[in-house]
Write a protein that holds these residues in place. Structure first.
Motif, PDB file in Angstrom:
ATOM      1  N   MET A   1       0.908  -1.134  -0.043  1.00 57.53           N
ATOM      2  CA  MET A   1      -0.072  -0.008   0.115  1.00 57.53           C
ATOM      3  C   MET A   1       1.060   1.185   0.194  1.00 57.53           C
ATOM      4  SD  MET A   1      -2.955   0.937   2.857  1.00 57.53           S
ATOM      5  CE  MET A   1      -2.297   1.634   3.929  1.00 57.53           C
ATOM      6  N   LYS A   2       0.535   2.251  -0.918  1.00 53.90           N
ATOM      7  CA  LYS A   2       1.245   3.493  -0.833  1.00 53.90           C
ATOM      8  C   LYS A   2       0.700   4.460   0.507  1.00 53.90           C
ATOM      9  CE  LYS A   2      -0.182   5.200  -4.563  1.00 53.90           C
ATOM     10  NZ  LYS A   2      -0.548   6.030  -5.872  1.00 53.90           N
ATOM     11  N   VAL A   3       1.646   5.186   0.917  1.00 55.40           N
ATOM     12  CA  VAL A   3       1.316   5.781   2.021  1.00 55.40           C
ATOM     13  C   VAL A   3       1.530   7.309   1.869  1.00 55.40           C
ATOM     14  CG1 VAL A   3       3.801   5.843   3.077  1.00 55.40           C
ATOM     15  CG2 VAL A   3       1.912   6.244   4.332  1.00 55.40           C
ATOM     16  N   SER A   4       0.720   8.453   2.294  1.00 56.43           N
ATOM     17  CA  SER A   4       0.931   9.762   2.178  1.00 56.43           C
ATOM     18  C   SER A   4       0.272  10.235   3.453  1.00 56.43           C
ATOM     19  CB  SER A   4       0.446  10.175   1.027  1.00 56.43           C
ATOM     20  OG  SER A   4      -1.239  10.201   1.173  1.00 56.43           O
ATOM     21  N   LYS A   5       0.211  11.682   3.510  1.00 57.57           N
ATOM     22  CA  LYS A   5      -0.479  12.320   4.673  1.00 57.57           C
ATOM     23  C   LYS A   5      -1.648  11.970   4.706  1.00 57.57           C
ATOM     24  CE  LYS A   5      -0.533  17.175   3.465  1.00 57.57           C
ATOM     25  NZ  LYS A   5      -0.179  18.453   3.663  1.00 57.57           N
ATOM     26  N   HIS A   6      -2.528  11.742   3.541  1.00 49.37           N
ATOM     27  CA  HIS A   6      -3.859  11.593   3.205  1.00 49.37           C
ATOM     28  C   HIS A   6      -4.206  10.235   4.124  1.00 49.37           C
ATOM     29  CE1 HIS A   6      -3.516  15.283   0.859  1.00 49.37           C
ATOM     30  NE2 HIS A   6      -2.894  14.760   0.254  1.00 49.37           N
ATOM     31  N   ASN A   7      -3.282   9.212   4.129  1.00 55.68           N
ATOM     32  CA  ASN A   7      -3.856   8.044   4.555  1.00 55.68           C
ATOM     33  C   ASN A   7      -3.124   7.691   5.750  1.00 55.68           C
ATOM     34  OD1 ASN A   7      -1.584   7.014   3.213  1.00 55.68           O
ATOM     35  ND2 ASN A   7      -2.477   5.610   2.236  1.00 55.68           N
ATOM     36  N   ALA A   8      -2.059   8.400   6.360  1.00 55.12           N
ATOM     37  CA  ALA A   8      -1.183   8.128   7.378  1.00 55.12           C
ATOM     38  C   ALA A   8      -1.842   8.319   8.518  1.00 55.12           C
ATOM     39  CB  ALA A   8       0.115   8.660   7.180  1.00 55.12           C
ATOM     40  N   GLU A   9      -1.229   7.820   9.935  1.00 58.18           N
ATOM     41  CA  GLU A   9      -1.838   7.987  11.289  1.00 58.18           C
ATOM     42  C   GLU A   9      -1.517   9.636  11.502  1.00 58.18           C
ATOM     43  OE1 GLU A   9      -0.708   7.134  15.767  1.00 58.18           O
ATOM     44  OE2 GLU A   9      -0.398   5.427  14.230  1.00 58.18           O
ATOM     45  N   HIS A  10      -2.545  10.442  11.784  1.00 59.75           N
ATOM     46  CA  HIS A  10      -2.359  11.867  12.018  1.00 59.75           C
ATOM     47  C   HIS A  10      -2.387  12.211  13.492  1.00 59.75           C
ATOM     48  CE1 HIS A  10      -4.177  16.060  12.661  1.00 59.75           C
ATOM     49  NE2 HIS A  10      -3.104  16.148  11.738  1.00 59.75           N
ATOM     50  N   TYR A  11      -1.717  13.242  13.874  1.00 60.03           N
ATOM     51  CA  TYR A  11      -1.665  13.634  15.331  1.00 60.03           C
ATOM     52  C   TYR A  11      -1.525  15.119  15.296  1.00 60.03           C
ATOM     53  CZ  TYR A  11       3.274  13.655  15.107  1.00 60.03           C
ATOM     54  OH  TYR A  11       4.685  13.659  14.981  1.00 60.03           O
ATOM     55  N   LYS A  12      -2.036  15.790  16.395  1.00 61.12           N
ATOM     56  CA  LYS A  12      -1.891  17.180  16.585  1.00 61.12           C
ATOM     57  C   LYS A  12      -0.612  17.441  17.587  1.00 61.12           C
ATOM     58  CE  LYS A  12      -4.867  19.618  14.347  1.00 61.12           C
ATOM     59  NZ  LYS A  12      -4.400  20.819  13.547  1.00 61.12           N
ATOM     60  N   TRP A  13       0.089  18.489  17.498  1.00 61.72           N
ATOM     61  CA  TRP A  13       1.220  18.685  18.544  1.00 61.72           C
ATOM     62  C   TRP A  13       1.513  20.221  18.571  1.00 61.72           C
ATOM     63  CZ3 TRP A  13       5.790  21.158  17.391  1.00 61.72           C
ATOM     64  CH2 TRP A  13       6.094  21.086  15.884  1.00 61.72           C
ATOM     65  N   ASP A  15       1.108  24.309  19.124  1.00 64.51           N
ATOM     66  CA  ASP A  15       0.126  25.246  18.846  1.00 64.51           C
ATOM     67  C   ASP A  15      -0.151  24.839  17.653  1.00 64.51           C
ATOM     68  OD1 ASP A  15       0.526  26.464  21.330  1.00 64.51           O
ATOM     69  OD2 ASP A  15       2.283  27.757  20.386  1.00 64.51           O
ATOM     70  N   ASP A  16      -1.231  23.977  17.132  1.00 64.83           N
ATOM     71  CA  ASP A  16      -1.914  23.601  16.132  1.00 64.83           C
ATOM     72  C   ASP A  16      -1.040  23.035  14.848  1.00 64.83           C
ATOM     73  OD1 ASP A  16      -4.463  23.306  14.697  1.00 64.83           O
ATOM     74  OD2 ASP A  16      -4.053  25.363  13.783  1.00 64.83           O
ATOM     75  N   CYS A  17      -0.045  22.401  15.376  1.00 73.07           N
ATOM     76  CA  CYS A  17       0.865  21.616  14.483  1.00 73.07           C
ATOM     77  C   CYS A  17       0.481  20.492  14.168  1.00 73.07           C
ATOM     78  CB  CYS A  17       2.560  21.755  14.879  1.00 73.07           C
ATOM     79  SG  CYS A  17       3.060  23.130  15.145  1.00 73.07           S
ATOM     80  N   ASP A  18       0.706  19.990  12.860  1.00 73.78           N
ATOM     81  CA  ASP A  18       0.564  18.346  12.461  1.00 73.78           C
ATOM     82  C   ASP A  18       1.386  17.693  12.259  1.00 73.78           C
ATOM     83  OD1 ASP A  18      -2.722  18.784  12.038  1.00 73.78           O
ATOM     84  OD2 ASP A  18      -1.996  20.363  10.925  1.00 73.78           O
ATOM     85  N   GLY A  19       0.986  16.225  12.473  1.00 73.94           N
ATOM     86  CA  GLY A  19       2.241  15.153  12.085  1.00 73.94           C
ATOM     87  C   GLY A  19       1.326  14.011  11.565  1.00 73.94           C
ATOM     88  N   TRP A  20       2.429  13.469  10.574  1.00 78.50           N
ATOM     89  CA  TRP A  20       1.448  12.101   9.991  1.00 78.50           C
ATOM     90  C   TRP A  20       2.539  11.107  10.010  1.00 78.50           C
ATOM     91  CZ3 TRP A  20       0.715  16.998   8.076  1.00 78.50           C
ATOM     92  CH2 TRP A  20      -0.605  17.577   7.839  1.00 78.50           C
ATOM     93  N   HIS A  21       2.339  10.056  10.483  1.00 78.04           N
ATOM     94  CA  HIS A  21       3.424   9.026  10.436  1.00 78.04           C
ATOM     95  C   HIS A  21       3.441   8.177   9.323  1.00 78.04           C
ATOM     96  CE1 HIS A  21       4.355   8.982  14.890  1.00 78.04           C
ATOM     97  NE2 HIS A  21       3.224   9.338  14.925  1.00 78.04           N
ATOM     98  N   LEU A  22       4.593   8.431   8.533  1.00 78.57           N
ATOM     99  CA  LEU A  22       4.550   7.450   7.122  1.00 78.57           C
ATOM    100  C   LEU A  22       5.241   6.382   7.592  1.00 78.57           C
ATOM    101  CD1 LEU A  22       5.686  10.885   5.104  1.00 78.57           C
ATOM    102  CD2 LEU A  22       3.477   9.978   5.438  1.00 78.57           C
TER     103      LEU A  22
END
Length: 115
Positions: A1-13, A15-22
């Motif tokens: 399966m391909k991975v991107s920020k659109h399907n990866a596990e997302h989290y907030k950290w 002041d309103d920052c985003d992270g995606w576990h690729l």
């Protein structure tokens, strides 16, 4: 399966920052992160984790052991274990970047005081 920020596990950290576990396993972590304008992570170091920060879009400031490096799009910087560092977005636009950690930095973060 391909991975991107659109399907990866997302989290907030921070002041309103985003992270995606690729990639997330016992030996390697690759995270796509987004920082809004005028935000910063807490200054810290890792006892074991070696990291590489690579800017995808925008301009970031990476402070490493008291020296500030301006990272433009398509530029990166390595940070060795035990070296204090902090990623900052001093610009007026979002910055997106990849953080590669080997071994993964989860549970390996020691906060340090500001300079």
């Amino acid at each position: 399966m391909k991975v991107s920020k659109h399907n990866a596990e997302h989290y907030k950290w921070g002041d309103d920052c985003d992270g995606w576990h690729l990639v997330q396993d016992d030996n390697l972590s690759i995270i796509h992160e987004r920082m809004p304008a005028d935000t910063a992570e807490v200054r810290h170091y890792h006892e074991k984790s070696r990291q590489f920060f690579f800017v995808l879009t925008g301009t970031a400031t990476l402070e490493v052991d008291g020296v500030e490096y301006i990272l433009n799009s398509q530029e990166g910087k390595e940070v060795q274990p035990l070296v204090p560092h902090q990623m900052l977005n001093k610009s007026d636009k979002d910055v997106e970047f990849l953080v590669t950690s080997q071994p993964p930095s989860k549970g390996d973060r020691i906060l340090v005081l500001k300079l």
